[in-house]
Design a protein around this motif. Sequence first.
Motif, PDB file in Angstrom:
ATOM      1  N   ASP A  56       0.933  -7.400   1.811  1.00 21.76           N
ATOM      2  CA  ASP A  56       0.908  -6.115   2.524  1.00 21.76           C
ATOM      3  C   ASP A  56       0.942  -6.282   4.043  1.00 21.76           C
ATOM      4  OD1 ASP A  56       0.941  -3.274   2.269  1.00 21.76           O
ATOM      5  OD2 ASP A  56      -1.179  -3.187   2.834  1.00 21.76           O
ATOM      6  N   HIS A 109      11.670   5.582   7.062  1.00 24.43           N
ATOM      7  CA  HIS A 109      10.653   5.510   6.014  1.00 24.43           C
ATOM      8  C   HIS A 109      11.318   5.136   4.688  1.00 24.43           C
ATOM      9  CE1 HIS A 109       6.756   6.471   4.191  1.00 24.43           C
ATOM     10  NE2 HIS A 109       7.448   6.966   3.175  1.00 24.43           N
ATOM     11  N   PHE A 144       6.831   1.992   3.295  1.00 27.86           N
ATOM     12  CA  PHE A 144       6.713   1.312   4.586  1.00 27.86           C
ATOM     13  C   PHE A 144       7.748   1.892   5.538  1.00 27.86           C
ATOM     14  CE2 PHE A 144       9.758  -1.051   2.059  1.00 27.86           C
ATOM     15  CZ  PHE A 144      10.783  -1.355   2.941  1.00 27.86           C
ATOM     16  N   LYS A 146       0.823  -1.208   0.000  1.00 33.24           N
ATOM     17  CA  LYS A 146       0.000   0.000   0.000  1.00 33.24           C
ATOM     18  C   LYS A 146       0.861   1.264   0.000  1.00 33.24           C
ATOM     19  CE  LYS A 146      -3.783   2.205   2.559  1.00 33.24           C
ATOM     20  NZ  LYS A 146      -4.739   2.216   1.442  1.00 33.24           N
ATOM     21  N   HIS A 185       1.799  -3.600   6.793  1.00 36.01           N
ATOM     22  CA  HIS A 185       0.830  -2.596   7.235  1.00 36.01           C
ATOM     23  C   HIS A 185      -0.285  -3.181   8.091  1.00 36.01           C
ATOM     24  CE1 HIS A 185       2.444  -0.429   3.524  1.00 36.01           C
ATOM     25  NE2 HIS A 185       2.824   0.282   4.563  1.00 36.01           N
ATOM     26  N   HIS A 186      -0.163  -4.451   8.447  1.00 37.70           N
ATOM     27  CA  HIS A 186      -1.178  -5.121   9.269  1.00 37.70           C
ATOM     28  C   HIS A 186      -0.473  -5.923  10.361  1.00 37.70           C
ATOM     29  CE1 HIS A 186      -4.424  -4.110   6.432  1.00 37.70           C
ATOM     30  NE2 HIS A 186      -3.560  -4.393   5.479  1.00 37.70           N
TER      31      HIS A 186
END
Length: 344
Positions: free
Chosen positions: A315, A92, A86, A82, A318-319
């Motif tokens: 992904d 970053h 990340f 996404k 991000h989870h």
Amino acid sequence: MEVLKEKFGQFGSQPVHSFTLTNEHGMEVTAINYGCIITKINVPDRDGKFENVVLGHDTLDEYVNDPYFLGAVVGRVAGRLKGGSFELDGKHFTLVQNDNSNHLHGGLKGFDKVVWDAKIIDDGVLFSYLSKDGEEGYPGNLYIEVTYRLNNDNELSIQYRVQTDQKTLLTVTNHSYFNLSGNLKRDVLNHSLQLKSSRFLELDDEFLPTGRMLDVKDTPFDFTKGSMVKTGVDSNHPQSVLVGNGYDHPFILDESHDDEIVLKDSESGRILTVETDEPAVVVYSGNSLKEEGNFRGVPSRKHLGICLETQNYPDSIHHPHFPSMVLDKGEMYSSITKYKFGLE
């Protein structure tokens, strides 16, 4: 086991070779060291007729210009990330964005678009590649080995071994499109698929996981007892419609590792059984194959092949409740997926 090496083409200054693995029963697997692409898998039908059961091309130029990741190893991260970015340890990282604002299958120059080193071994071929720090935006010098082996049980195994000198992200897969009819005589809508999976990941309108895990029961995503691929294509389920009528979804695999994924074509009698130590498989029913171009003379069209992409949850960075795709410095990532061909 025989391994035949032949010149396949030239990518800039780098020669590209094909490697054909043949077992004592006559099963053949051909791969090239551009993208570790599997170009052909020849296996018999119930009448003993050997035919190719993957989508492919005859020339390197076609693979270089191919938009479908045909037969390739994809990474560093398979699937979508996404926003193409990340964070790791407060830093970053911005990646190449090649799917709207997202990062898909490793970027524009992922593992599928480079020439790998190749070495013939006793029962197959070992491909290796050094992905340098900063390639497509990823941190760390990452060394990967992918080994294709064929045995006399008509089983192709793909083993991945990876190390990095900096913390980075990794989940890789093979992106072969299977069609068990043989030489693409039919599409895969009447193939039967069985999965040891009681949950799948819900996708948003950018085909990214929302974070929700949905129960397959009483949906076209229930393959626990076997179901036709056309079930999802013909369905009005919002998740099926979302991805272009069909499947492009991560299924969470149950723990067993035995006969986890079984694909059948009743007309030819061919069966493909897939076993993996990865936690998920993305089932992609070729919804985005366009009616332009061809695969060895067979016109391209929707649902001409089905991908069974064994991997981590897409992904997952991000989870936090998904399994981690972070690979630490000095850690060895090792994974194996086996594809066994048989007859019913």
